[in-house]
Design a protein around this motif. Structure first.
Motif, mmCIF file in Angstrom:
data_model
loop_
_atom_site.group_PDB
_atom_site.id
_atom_site.type_symbol
_atom_site.label_atom_id
_atom_site.label_comp_id
_atom_site.label_asym_id
_atom_site.label_seq_id
_atom_site.Cartn_x
_atom_site.Cartn_y
_atom_site.Cartn_z
ATOM 1 N N ARG A 119 0.837 -1.197 0.034
ATOM 2 C CA ARG A 119 0.120 -0.170 0.088
ATOM 3 C C ARG A 119 1.004 1.260 -0.299
ATOM 4 N N PRO A 120 0.405 2.301 -0.249
ATOM 5 C CA PRO A 120 0.905 3.667 -0.407
ATOM 6 C C PRO A 120 1.111 3.827 1.140
ATOM 7 N N TYR A 121 2.302 4.340 1.405
ATOM 8 C CA TYR A 121 2.762 4.769 2.836
ATOM 9 C C TYR A 121 3.129 6.207 2.930
ATOM 10 N N ILE A 122 2.369 6.861 3.727
ATOM 11 C CA ILE A 122 2.719 8.320 3.696
ATOM 12 C C ILE A 122 3.349 8.818 5.129
ATOM 13 N N GLY A 123 4.384 9.527 4.960
ATOM 14 C CA GLY A 123 4.804 9.997 6.220
ATOM 15 C C GLY A 123 4.897 11.475 5.826
ATOM 16 N N SER A 124 5.602 12.221 6.734
ATOM 17 C CA SER A 124 5.512 13.693 6.795
ATOM 18 C C SER A 124 6.604 14.033 5.320
ATOM 19 N N GLU A 125 7.504 13.495 5.070
ATOM 20 C CA GLU A 125 8.239 13.819 3.965
ATOM 21 C C GLU A 125 7.340 13.574 2.639
ATOM 22 N N GLN A 126 6.687 12.219 2.461
ATOM 23 C CA GLN A 126 5.976 11.928 1.446
ATOM 24 C C GLN A 126 4.763 12.975 1.272
ATOM 25 N N MET A 127 4.178 13.441 2.258
ATOM 26 C CA MET A 127 3.009 14.337 2.172
ATOM 27 C C MET A 127 3.591 15.756 1.481
ATOM 28 N N ILE A 128 4.569 16.372 2.292
ATOM 29 C CA ILE A 128 4.917 17.490 2.145
ATOM 30 C C ILE A 128 5.861 17.617 0.932
ATOM 31 N N GLN A 129 6.877 16.716 0.746
ATOM 32 C CA GLN A 129 7.841 16.590 -0.487
ATOM 33 C C GLN A 129 7.374 16.036 -1.736
ATOM 34 N N GLY A 130 6.137 15.196 -1.462
ATOM 35 C CA GLY A 130 5.635 14.670 -2.678
ATOM 36 C C GLY A 130 6.633 13.300 -2.914
ATOM 37 N N LYS A 131 7.150 12.880 -2.150
ATOM 38 C CA LYS A 131 8.290 11.619 -2.554
ATOM 39 C C LYS A 131 7.364 10.352 -2.161
ATOM 40 N N PRO A 132 7.200 9.498 -2.968
ATOM 41 C CA PRO A 132 6.458 8.328 -2.762
ATOM 42 C C PRO A 132 7.081 7.178 -2.029
ATOM 43 N N ARG A 133 6.397 6.591 -1.101
ATOM 44 C CA ARG A 133 6.985 5.253 -0.409
ATOM 45 C C ARG A 133 5.875 4.415 -0.345
ATOM 46 N N TRP A 134 6.077 3.118 0.039
ATOM 47 C CA TRP A 134 5.264 2.053 0.392
ATOM 48 C C TRP A 134 5.349 1.064 1.724
ATOM 49 N N CYS A 135 4.546 0.377 1.903
ATOM 50 C CA CYS A 135 4.603 -0.460 3.047
ATOM 51 C C CYS A 135 4.043 -1.782 2.814
ATOM 52 N N ILE A 136 4.303 -2.961 3.239
ATOM 53 C CA ILE A 136 3.329 -4.002 3.489
ATOM 54 C C ILE A 136 2.382 -4.008 4.390
ATOM 55 N N TRP A 137 1.405 -4.279 4.072
ATOM 56 C CA TRP A 137 -0.005 -3.994 5.017
ATOM 57 C C TRP A 137 -0.743 -5.274 4.904
ATOM 58 N N VAL A 138 -0.564 -6.061 5.874
ATOM 59 C CA VAL A 138 -1.268 -7.513 6.019
ATOM 60 C C VAL A 138 -2.310 -7.653 7.247
ATOM 61 N N HIS A 139 -3.684 -7.642 6.877
ATOM 62 C CA HIS A 139 -4.379 -7.923 7.818
ATOM 63 C C HIS A 139 -4.227 -9.183 8.688
ATOM 64 N N ASP A 140 -5.034 -9.276 9.799
ATOM 65 C CA ASP A 140 -4.674 -10.615 10.788
ATOM 66 C C ASP A 140 -5.420 -11.550 9.785
ATOM 67 N N ARG A 141 -6.429 -11.559 9.141
ATOM 68 C CA ARG A 141 -7.138 -12.587 8.618
ATOM 69 C C ARG A 141 -6.595 -12.962 7.232
ATOM 70 N N GLU A 142 -5.336 -12.096 6.812
ATOM 71 C CA GLU A 142 -4.727 -12.472 5.516
ATOM 72 C C GLU A 142 -3.255 -13.131 5.973
ATOM 73 N N GLU A 143 -3.093 -13.165 7.084
ATOM 74 C CA GLU A 143 -1.543 -13.610 7.542
ATOM 75 C C GLU A 143 -1.379 -14.993 6.844
ATOM 76 N N ASP A 144 -2.144 -15.760 6.948
ATOM 77 C CA ASP A 144 -1.748 -17.237 6.182
ATOM 78 C C ASP A 144 -1.278 -17.090 4.817
ATOM 79 N N GLU A 145 -2.272 -16.340 4.189
ATOM 80 C CA GLU A 145 -2.102 -16.182 2.668
ATOM 81 C C GLU A 145 -0.649 -15.293 2.431
ATOM 82 N N ALA A 146 -0.321 -14.537 2.950
ATOM 83 C CA ALA A 146 0.702 -13.852 3.144
ATOM 84 C C ALA A 146 2.015 -14.502 3.473
ATOM 85 N N ARG A 147 2.054 -15.254 4.271
ATOM 86 C CA ARG A 147 3.215 -15.882 4.702
ATOM 87 C C ARG A 147 3.578 -16.926 3.896
#
Length: 916
Positions: free
Chosen positions: A681-709
């Motif tokens: 997913r897109p991951y927004i910190g202050s630098e990303q919001m203010i400077q417009g520098k894109p960044r991402w993160c791995i976002w796994v819900h608990d119900r999706e853990e087995d599939e992700a692993r």
């Protein structure tokens, strides 16, 4: 390079043989221009001069010429198209005999003999990136003297390493104070013959300097020998001509460090300066840096400018004295009464350093007294203002000695100015043995014993003004009914920068007042001590302080303690940059705050405008946020005002960086296994919001853990996260080691959209950074988030009303705005909104977003640059402000002061008496 180093380099250049071809480059090098710049300038394609000189773009156009052609060459430089085209600020022409220059922006001109141009080095300081040109130019002699003394000091320590140890440091500093007095005395006729001290040393010392210490020691012994004892003292004839000085300056040990040939030459150079030009207002602060290794890097910049000092002293009491002088006119009785009043005023600086505030106060009061004497036909009258009325506490012994010496020099100079050289000399020596500066820790001392408000002072007497015991004032005087004004610029030191000893100082001061003292800046101790001093007498105090003590969490800790003593804020100068440092040093944002227990119907708020002018606002009350509003303390609240959406922290991974991805890492993962894309997913910190520098993160819900692993590359990342968390010192992080597929702290996610607010924002922006993101975007813990909040919340956060509230109640990180959800958003006193209000606010928020979209892909940093903000975006914010301000008061606000007063009115109406 600092100003002292520049002055020395320029002086060396002036003393060297004149080389017409090399002079322009040597001149630039003396101002710290880099060798690479000089090398480029030597190339024809970089040097843009069209008159055969050297032109550095944006700085200076220099030309050397044949003898007698300096003025014509300067005129040619001024008329040069290249000077205009390449925006040279300075033009300079010289033939090695004459020197002429002009600042094309500031208008200053220099015309002097070539050998004298170092006296004007302050004019060219912008070449070195130094902005405090005016102050430094006015103190050119003090900088030159400081540089010469520093070179002598360093050379003596090189030859006498034992004098640099803790045991001998006081003796070394005391020796330097003695030298300064001698240099001043020989140039001001205090000694019978001009240059007596310097010439005697040059005449009597061996060429290699091997006996210089003995010569100086005998001179010092003579100046400590009273006339009645001269016959038996067996002084050498050449030393017996020096007068008895007294005052403790030359008492005690006459031991002198040994001199090398180089050190003696430095001593002779110092004696060759014109010490009549010494400025005790600032010289003390400069010279104290000579004895402090930590401050030598900013030699020549370490001083408090006179205009800044007067921002404290004028409203504290000098304005009142000048008003009384004007009201008295030529009425002899009123003038005499005012003179008697001035003679009883005590000025007390409990963090006096080298005496700047005391010296300025003394000189200003002497000037007022001189006018009184002139109007009464008593111009030759001896001053009624005793130096003993100017008290100080200083923790460093050398600074304390310099403060005493600065006051002595100031008294002499005032006597010369107002009474004449003959009268000043007749009364100068021997010095008075009374002591006005106490060496010790101000936060551990009893201020009433140092500056007793009425009656007789401390009775301990000493013959030694300059060798006083610690923690002991040595004054015996009667001053019943006088006024006491406490002032100064105490050390600031935020909570995390304080030593253990300084923490103990604050604990002692605030014991019995508050248990939360650990969060206070060190300067808060001086305010509390001043407030307690006021419990025993009517007094006024004004200190320069970090503006943080009037912002954020420190306000509810400090100010209730101050107000509980009966003190009120009588005047304040709101936040401004302490402009006595050069541009290469971070400016300190300060405020001036005065507290008083004397009833004053009118209080004043001073503020510095962007163009440097000072505005004054009269008011009935000033609160702890330095606003003309009721004395309200804003406390953090758990929930926002009715109707506002809840603002939460963003999400914190505590992952060792493994769950956070750059764009390249994202692409790599997807290429390895396309199944990973649904977990990124897109991951927004202050630098990303203010400077417009894109960044991402791995976002796994608990119900999706087995599939992700089940995806090998993700399983490998989770293993790295688990390893990092298992090794953490924090139990709360270790607890999540086995849940390595997810962030540790998940404050919330959005179903529709998120409004993200920066925790820290530049002071240059007129509006707080806030932006709208879709439900897929993850907001980091560097931002605050409002999940699925109505759009009109963005309008409120974007408003100038909210910006000034945050600035006042949340505090700052250095000079940047520091946002707080509990202290800033939850306390924001929003009036109850109608449906129409919400609709209007939503429309203006949409207008802001649409204006931003028209300038895509410009970032918030680009769009909100105050120097280049797009006009349509500025107009969208103007409309937004108009809607929000009319909701609060039915009208547009005049300025930020008007906004804050309105906000505090609504806060008192909404929250006073309620609980969070």
């Amino acid at each position: 390079m600092n100003p002292v180093e520049i002055e020395q380099a320029i002086s060396d250049l002036a003393e060297a043989p004149f080389d017409a071809a090399e002079f322009p480059y040597a001149f630039l090098e003396a101002f710290g221009r880099k060798a690479t710049e000089i090398k480029r300038l030597r190339k024809a394609d970089t040097n843009k001069s069209d008159v055969g000189g050297v032109l550095q773009r944006g700085n200076i156009h220099i030309a050397t010429c044949a003898p007698g052609e300096v003025s014509a060459t300067l005129a040619a430089l001024k008329a040069s198209p290249a000077t205009i085209r390449f925006k040279a600020r300075f033009i300079l022409a010289t033939d090695g005999q004459e020197f002429e220059a002009e600042d094309l922006i500031g208008g200053d001109t220099v015309a002097c003999a070539y050998t004298d141009f170092p006296d004007h080095f302050g004019t060219f300081l912008p070449l070195a990136g130094i902005s405090t040109v005016k102050q430094i130019r006015e103190s050119a002699f003090d900088i030159k003297a400081t540089g010469r003394l520093n070179r002598l000091y360093v050379e003596l320590l090189k030859d006498n390493p034992a004098w640099g140890t803790t045991e001998k440091r006081h003796d070394m500093n005391h020796f330097m104070a003695r030298l300064i007095f001698c240099f001043f005395a020989e140039d001001t006729d205090i000694f019978a013959d001009e240059d007596l001290f310097t010439n005697t040393i040059d005449r009597m010392s061996n060429r290699d300097g091997s006996n210089t210490h003995e010569i100086i020691g005998e001179i010092f012994r003579a100046m400590n020998t009273a006339n009645k004892d001269r016959a038996t003292a067996e002084l050498p004839r050449w030393a017996d001509v020096f007068p008895y000085v007294n005052g403790g300056l030359f008492s005690g040990s006459t031991e002198v460090p040994r001199f090398s040939k180089i050190a003696q030459r430095y001593l002779s150079h110092i004696g060759g300066l014109d010490w009549t030009r010494i400025n005790p207002d600032i010289f003390g602060s400069m010279i104290q840096a000579v004895a402090d290794e930590d401050e030598r890097s900013v030699l020549g910049m370490h001083y408090t400018s006179v205009p800044n000092i007067l921002k404290v002293l004028n409203p504290l009491f000098l304005d009142d004295l000048n008003a009384a002088l004007e009201e008295a006119g030529d009425n002899g009785r009123k003038l005499a009464n005012l003179r008697a009043r001035i003679a009883k005023i005590r000025v007390f600086d409990p963090a006096c350093g080298s005496g700047n505030f005391l010296v300025i106060a003394y000189k200003q009061m002497r000037a007022i007294e001189a006018v009184i004497n002139q109007r009464r036909g008593e111009a030759d009258r001896r001053t009624d203002i005793p130096l003993t009325n100017f008290r100080g506490i200083e923790i460093r012994d050398f600074s304390a000695e310099i403060a005493r010496l600065a006051l002595i020099i100031a008294e002499y100079q005032c006597d010369v100015t107002w009474r004449g050289q003959k009268e000043a000399l007749a009364e100068f020596l021997p010095l008075d043995a009374q002591n006005w500066i106490t060496c010790g820790n101000a936060l551990r001392m009893d201020w009433l014993s140092i500056c007793p408000p009425t009656g007789t002072g401390v009775k301990f007497q000493s013959e030694d003004l300059f060798q006083s015991p610690l923690d002991q004032a040595q004054i015996d005087f009667e001053n019943e009914g006088g006024e006491t004004y406490i002032c100064g610029n105490p050390p600031y030191l935020g909570a995390k920068w304080q030593s253990g000893e300084q923490k103990n100082d604050l604990r002692r001061v605030f014991e019995g007042h508050t248990s939360s003292w650990k969060s206070l800046d060190y300067v808060a101790g001086w305010f509390m001590k001043a407030a307690e001093y006021g419990n025993h007498t009517a007094s006024d105090a004004a200190f320069v302080a970090t503006n943080s003590i009037c912002q954020g969490q420190q306000v509810p800790i400090l100010w209730p303690c101050i107000f509980a003593t009966g003190q009120k804020i009588s005047f304040a100068h709101t936040s401004f940059k302490w402009s006595n440092l050069a541009s290469h040093n971070a400016g300190v944002i300060v405020a001036i705050i005065s507290i008083s227990n004397r009833s004053k119907s009118t209080k004043r708020i001073y503020s510095t405008t962007r163009d440097g002018h000072i505005e004054v606002r009269q008011t009935d009350e000033i609160n702890a946020y330095l606003t003309a509003a009721p004395n309200i303390i804003v406390e953090p609240r758990r929930f926002p005002s009715d109707g506002l959406s809840r603002m939460l922290f963003g999400n914190m991974p505590r992952d060792g960086g493994h769950l956070v991805l750059s764009g390249e890492q994202r692409e790599t993962l997807i290429n390895w296994d396309p199944r990973t894309e649904r977990f990124i997913r897109p991951y927004i910190g202050s630098e990303q919001m203010i400077q417009g520098k894109p960044r991402w993160c791995i976002w796994v819900h608990d119900r999706e853990e087995d599939e992700a692993r089940s995806i090998p590359c993700l399983q490998e990342i989770f293993a790295q996260v688990e390893k990092f968390r298992s090794g953490s010192a924090a139990a709360s992080t270790r607890d999540f080691a086995e849940r390595s597929h997810r962030f540790v702290q998940i404050a919330g996610t959005a179903k529709k959209h998120s409004l993200a607010v920066a925790k820290v924002s530049s002071e240059r922006r007129e509006f707080l950074p806030v932006d709208l993101f879709d439900h897929n975007t993850i907001v980091s813990d560097l931002l605050f988030a409002l999940y699925d909040a109505p759009l009109w919340n963005m309008s409120i956060i974007s408003s100038r009303m909210h910006m000034v509230w945050i600035s006042a109640v949340c505090g700052k990180l250095k000079t940047d705005f520091r946002y707080s959800n509990t202290l800033g958003w939850n306390t924001f006193p929003m009036p109850k909104l109608t449906d129409k209000n919400k609709l209007d606010l939503s429309k203006t928020a949409e207008g802001i977003l649409l204006a931003r979209a028209r300038h895509y892909p410009a970032s918030i940093s680009d769009l909100y640059n105050p120097d280049s903000m797009p006009s349509d975006l500025a107009e969208a914010h103007r409309e937004n402000d108009e809607v929000s301000e009319r909701i609060f008061s039915g009208r547009l606000m005049k300025n930020d002061s008007d906004r804050l007063e309105t906000l505090f009115f609504h806060y008192a109406k909404k929250y006073q008496g309620s609980t969070a």
